[in-house]
Design an enzyme around this catalytic site. Sequence first.
Site, PDB file in Angstrom:
ATOM      1  N   GLN A 257       0.820  -1.208   0.000  1.00 39.37           N
ATOM      2  CA  GLN A 257       0.000   0.000   0.000  1.00 39.37           C
ATOM      3  C   GLN A 257       0.853   1.256   0.000  1.00 39.37           C
ATOM      4  O   GLN A 257       1.910   1.318   0.621  1.00 39.37           O
ATOM      5  CB  GLN A 257      -0.927  -0.002   1.210  1.00 39.37           C
ATOM      6  CG  GLN A 257      -1.978   1.103   1.194  1.00 39.37           C
ATOM      7  CD  GLN A 257      -2.966   0.957   2.345  1.00 39.37           C
ATOM      8  OE1 GLN A 257      -2.909   0.014   3.112  1.00 39.37           O
ATOM      9  NE2 GLN A 257      -3.873   1.907   2.471  1.00 39.37           N
TER      10      GLN A 257
ATOM     11  N   CYS B 200      -6.788   0.036   1.190  1.00 36.89           N
ATOM     12  CA  CYS B 200      -6.358  -1.297   1.643  1.00 36.89           C
ATOM     13  C   CYS B 200      -7.405  -2.353   1.311  1.00 36.89           C
ATOM     14  O   CYS B 200      -7.089  -3.513   1.059  1.00 36.89           O
ATOM     15  CB  CYS B 200      -6.052  -1.286   3.139  1.00 36.89           C
ATOM     16  SG  CYS B 200      -7.434  -0.755   4.179  1.00 36.89           S
TER      17      CYS B 200
ATOM     18  N   HIS C  26      -8.854  -1.752   9.078  1.00 41.84           N
ATOM     19  CA  HIS C  26      -7.932  -2.024   7.977  1.00 41.84           C
ATOM     20  C   HIS C  26      -8.325  -3.359   7.352  1.00 41.84           C
ATOM     21  O   HIS C  26      -8.677  -4.299   8.066  1.00 41.84           O
ATOM     22  CB  HIS C  26      -6.514  -2.089   8.558  1.00 41.84           C
ATOM     23  CG  HIS C  26      -5.417  -2.204   7.561  1.00 41.84           C
ATOM     24  ND1 HIS C  26      -5.148  -1.233   6.627  1.00 41.84           N
ATOM     25  CD2 HIS C  26      -4.485  -3.178   7.361  1.00 41.84           C
ATOM     26  CE1 HIS C  26      -4.096  -1.602   5.908  1.00 41.84           C
ATOM     27  NE2 HIS C  26      -3.690  -2.776   6.334  1.00 41.84           N
TER      28      HIS C  26
ATOM     29  N   ASN D 160      -1.361  -8.407   5.551  1.00 35.30           N
ATOM     30  CA  ASN D 160      -1.561  -6.972   5.656  1.00 35.30           C
ATOM     31  C   ASN D 160      -1.096  -6.334   4.346  1.00 35.30           C
ATOM     32  O   ASN D 160       0.066  -6.473   3.966  1.00 35.30           O
ATOM     33  CB  ASN D 160      -0.726  -6.431   6.829  1.00 35.30           C
ATOM     34  CG  ASN D 160      -0.872  -4.931   7.020  1.00 35.30           C
ATOM     35  OD1 ASN D 160      -1.491  -4.244   6.213  1.00 35.30           O
ATOM     36  ND2 ASN D 160      -0.305  -4.424   8.102  1.00 35.30           N
TER      37      ASN D 160
ATOM     38  N   TRP E 125      -0.147  -3.539   3.664  1.00 34.67           N
ATOM     39  CA  TRP E 125       0.980  -2.634   3.832  1.00 34.67           C
ATOM     40  C   TRP E 125       2.312  -3.315   3.467  1.00 34.67           C
ATOM     41  O   TRP E 125       3.303  -2.654   3.181  1.00 34.67           O
ATOM     42  CB  TRP E 125       1.076  -2.144   5.278  1.00 34.67           C
ATOM     43  CG  TRP E 125       0.060  -1.114   5.630  1.00 34.67           C
ATOM     44  CD1 TRP E 125      -0.818  -0.503   4.776  1.00 34.67           C
ATOM     45  CD2 TRP E 125      -0.184  -0.553   6.921  1.00 34.67           C
ATOM     46  NE1 TRP E 125      -1.600   0.397   5.461  1.00 34.67           N
ATOM     47  CE2 TRP E 125      -1.236   0.384   6.786  1.00 34.67           C
ATOM     48  CE3 TRP E 125       0.363  -0.754   8.183  1.00 34.67           C
ATOM     49  CZ2 TRP E 125      -1.744   1.123   7.857  1.00 34.67           C
ATOM     50  CZ3 TRP E 125      -0.130  -0.025   9.261  1.00 34.67           C
ATOM     51  CH2 TRP E 125      -1.178   0.906   9.096  1.00 34.67           C
TER      52      TRP E 125
END
Length: 437
Positions: free
Chosen positions: A100, A106, A263, A287, A289
């Site tokens: 991300q 997300c 998230h 995740n 990220w």
Amino acid sequence: MANTAAELARRKAREEDGSGCRANAVPFNQQKFEQLRSECLQNGSLFCDPTFPADWDSLGYNQLGRYSSKTIGVEWKRPTELCSDPQFIADGAKRTDICQGALGDCWLLAAIASLTLDPQILSRVVPPGQSFSSQYAGIFHFQLWQYGEWVDVVVDDRLPTRDGKLLFVHSAEGGEFWSALLEKAYAKVNSSYEALTGGSSIEGFEDFTGGISESYDLNKAPPFLFNIMRKALKLGSLLGCSINISSSYETEAITRQKLVKGHAYSITAARQVHHFGSVVELLRIRNPWGQVEWTGAWSDNSKEWDGVEPEEKQQLDHSADDGEFWMSYTDFLRQFSRLDICNLTPDTLTSTDIGRWNYAEFEGMWRVGSTAGGCRNYAATFCSNPQFFIRLEDVDDDPHDGEDGCTVLIGLMQKDGRRERRFGRDLNTIGFAIYEV
């Protein structure tokens, strides 16, 4: 009524010639990829998309608008300007290709990460044969499901950057660009990058598959949910999860054990392992990220792995700093609030094999004075709402709850909600009721 008749005529014509189906996607904005690429190759030019230009309007309208501090220093650059040897997809599309950036999407990236688990689904969304070497003309294309039909979306490869780095989604290594270009195609059909801020993985799941989704409140999880998740993953369904927030201040707040509230995570595997002889149910979660991982039981290098045989441990590939981690199913129920599953077939959760299934789509509208009957509080007009009849005939094989019946999944969509955001409009509060006839 004329508009309704025209829409019905258009739909009938497309049904007859097969346009809008998976094998015959409709060119978005009437832009045909092969034709545009051929023209650029003949002219020796790189494609510049006039319908989604490299300017402020494509970035956004408020937080990413022309005068926003968040867009200071943004430059649009092609991958060939960012690295010496850009790759579209290198060594296959992987979950780690999706990290991300400075955009709150997300939910979309969790859906994209789930795509990489099934090469067949991925190749439908990301058509193969695209590269920065063979027949490169600065143009790429992707296929998305939009409100009942598949559309083929072309984009040029000019991407928003700052200080020589991609501003939004990027690969972990930085030299792979399929995920960034897919994000751009999704931004294009929704009018801007800013329109992608905030959402549920369900939306991305459905737009990548044409499937139908369902959600579970994990505080009220059914006793057979782990088996549902395992079967769904086996059949190629896409899974996402999230932790509810009580206020906007909690958005992306990180818990003591390194989970991010509000998230969207993707669930990429469900396995059973033997821990000192006892069976433990585990989930692999990612995740978007690409970092910040769960630090509790079964996290990378936690002591629980000491009780697993080396061969089994090696199969699970449990230790890497890539935003992906394992967690026990019991901890998952305690830590997460919501589970989303996008079923590629309606019988995904009731059979270990893909069997016969039926799909029907209905299109309607609420029109003031005729079909806008209001909710059930308005008894006099409620019956004027659009009505659709379905017949359920085939009994499920091996029902999870032990009761005979026919499973049906029903979803309701409203069109162009993200495109309307720039005009200050939000989704309408709508719903449906099911009655036994």
